[in-house]
Design an enzyme around this catalytic site. Structure first.
Site, short mmCIF file in Angstrom:
data_model
loop_
_atom_site.label_atom_id
_atom_site.label_comp_id
_atom_site.label_asym_id
_atom_site.label_seq_id
_atom_site.Cartn_x
_atom_site.Cartn_y
_atom_site.Cartn_z
N GLU A 1 0.80 -1.23 0.00
CA GLU A 1 0.00 0.00 0.00
C GLU A 1 0.83 1.28 0.00
O GLU A 1 0.74 2.08 0.93
CB GLU A 1 -0.95 0.00 1.20
N GLU B 1 -5.32 -8.52 0.29
CA GLU B 1 -5.98 -8.28 1.58
C GLU B 1 -7.46 -8.00 1.36
O GLU B 1 -7.83 -7.37 0.38
CB GLU B 1 -5.42 -7.03 2.30
C1 FCB Z 1 -4.36 -2.27 5.44
C2 FCB Z 1 -2.95 -2.61 5.89
C3 FCB Z 1 -2.89 -3.73 6.90
C4 FCB Z 1 -4.04 -3.66 7.89
C5 FCB Z 1 -5.36 -3.52 7.18
C6 FCB Z 1 -6.56 -3.51 8.09
O1 FCB Z 1 -4.40 -0.94 5.03
O2 FCB Z 1 -2.16 -2.98 4.80
O3 FCB Z 1 -1.64 -3.67 7.53
O4 FCB Z 1 -3.83 -2.63 8.79
O5 FCB Z 1 -5.35 -2.36 6.41
#
Ligand code: FCB
Length: 443
Positions: free
Chosen positions: A163, A339
């Site tokens: 990110e 994610e």
């Molecule tokens: C993302 C991050 C991860 C975690 C999730 C909830 O932005 O990459 O580390 O904090 O959110």
């Protein structure tokens, strides 16, 4: 009652994702340790502390949990400040721990996906100016060379930088992450240096391991104008999509970083991704608002009617997952959902969120978009940055006092999905009845 089922492509990766600082504990040599020890930076003054005690060895029992519940992959990250505690010192013991983790996954038949940078920086790097400095991409490249050199025996899938868009926004615009600035010029330098760091890492990884698959994990936010009739909302949404969702992924495709008001050429970054990693959580409706705390961010709300997570962080908008995958598909590369998840201590929303988001992944896969896997955030509750322990994203809960893991119902739901490589109406009825009509609409 007739049963129905949907299935995912053969060989699909089913895993969960973690990050070093959030699970390891006892990380005292990075910028987040300093941030946690600066009053007022973390909610209720909370600290990562021993976190999930992975550095004390508990990664192994958590990998047991993942394996026993049919996950066939895991995404974890390497803590730069451990591997390179000082500019001229490499810690081979720390590296050995990461080698053990990767080897252990492989022996379990699980595919490791390794992130080389997940928000944290060594303190010594911060002292040199961190990612604001043009020297940092070179220093990062040296770290990557070291890590990949030893891990390549077990790891073929790499996320260079997690990110980058959130890292810049939170650190240099909103100020919730270190260094806590609001400085657009510096933000642009950081963005460009992250692209350079990624590009350098990409080339090094391929030099050391030609068969490697290298990507990033972009936080894709489904941003839409709040008022369709209001052109300024549309403009603001476009601006945010460009700067937040597109800029990095396009820069590592074309070699041009387009930050709307400024375009920066980084030719060595062209063609430096082998897959598109997408982190998708939620959708925002944005309105242009002269009175907003930050006019560039505008006022943000969640779509009406969407269920919202306990701390108000995430709205359940599965359509945004489909949108994110459509966007990713535009790059014509394999896609990984690196994610996706929701903070939900009581596990009331998670089962539905999980099933409805996976349903959208399945829809996208049915168009033959090359979606290779899904990594749920997260395996076990962990330290959620400036939100500390107030947000619980784990399939397993964590009692931070005792290190006891709490098996949430979502564990068994996700296990059933991973095992089946699909979702059946029976699973949905059992674990997430409120998602039944969405995933298996009545005929
Ligand atoms: C993302 C991050 C991860 C975690 C999730 C909830 O932005 O990459 O580390 O904090 O959110």
């Amino acid at each position: 009652m007739s049963e129905a089922a949907i299935h995912f492509p053969r060989g699909f990766l089913w895993g969960s994702a973690t990050a070093s600082h959030q699970v390891e504990g006892r990380n005292t040599n990075n910028n987040w340790y300093a941030w946690e020890n600066t009053p007022g930076k973390i909610i209720e003054g909370q600290k990562s502390g021993i976190a999930c005690d992975w550095w004390g060895g508990r990664w192994k029992e958590d990998f047991d949990r993942a394996q026993q519940t049919a996950q066939n992959a895991h995404r974890f990250s390497i803590e730069w400040s451990r591997v390179q505690p000082k500019p001229d010192v490499w810690d081979d013991e720390a590296l050995d721990v990461y080698v053990s983790m990767a080897r252990d996954l492989v022996h379990r038949g699980m595919t490791p996906l390794v992130t080389l940078h997940h928000f944290t920086d060594p303190l010594w790097l911060t002292e040199k100016g961190g990612w604001e400095s043009g020297e940092t991409p070179v220093l990062f490249a040296a770290f990557v060379r070291k890590v990949v050199g030893v891990l390549k025996e077990y790891v073929k899938l790499w996320v260079t930088i997690n990110e980058p868009n959130v890292y810049v926004l939170s650190g240099w615009v909103e100020g919730a992450f270190p260094p806590g600035k609001n400085d657009l010029t510096a933000a642009m330098h950081v963005y460009a240096n992250l692209v350079r760091g990624h590009a350098a890492a990409y080339h090094i990884i391929h030099e050391l391991q030609p068969e490697a698959q290298v990507g990033t994990a972009i936080n894709y936010r489904s941003v839409q104008p709040a008022r369709k009739w209001m052109p300024l909302d549309g403009l603001l949404a476009n601006f945010q999509r460009q700067v937040f969702n597109n800029a990095f992924a396009v820069a590592i495709t074309t070699g041009k970083l387009d930050l709307y008001f400024r375009k920066i050429k980084i030719p060595e970054a062209a063609g430096t991704q082998d897959f598109v990693g997408v982190n998708y959580y939620s959708r925002d409706l944005v309105s242009f608002d002269l009175e907003a705390a930050d006019i560039r961010l505008g006022t943000r709300t969640f779509p009406a009617g969407a269920a919202v997570s306990p701390t108000g962080f995430i709205a359940n908008v599965p359509a945004g997952m489909y949108e994110a995958l459509k966007w990713a598909h535009g790059f014509n590369l394999p896609i990984l959902v690196t994610e996706n998840g929701v903070e939900d201590n009581l596990d009331t929303l998670r089962p539905r969120y999980l099933v409805e988001h996976l349903h959208q992944v399945w829809r996208a896969a049915n168009f033959n978009w090359s979606i290779k896997g899904y990594f749920h955030w997260s395996l076990v509750d962990n330290f959620e940055w400036e939100r500390g322990w107030t947000q619980r994203f784990g399939l397993w809960g964590l009692n931070t006092e005792t290190q006891e893991r709490i098996r949430r119902p979502s564990v068994d739901l996700y296990a059933a999905i991973c095992k089946e490589n699909g979702i059946s109406s029976q699973m949905v009825r059992q674990y997430a009845p409120d998602a039944l009509d969405t995933v298996f609409p009545p005929v």
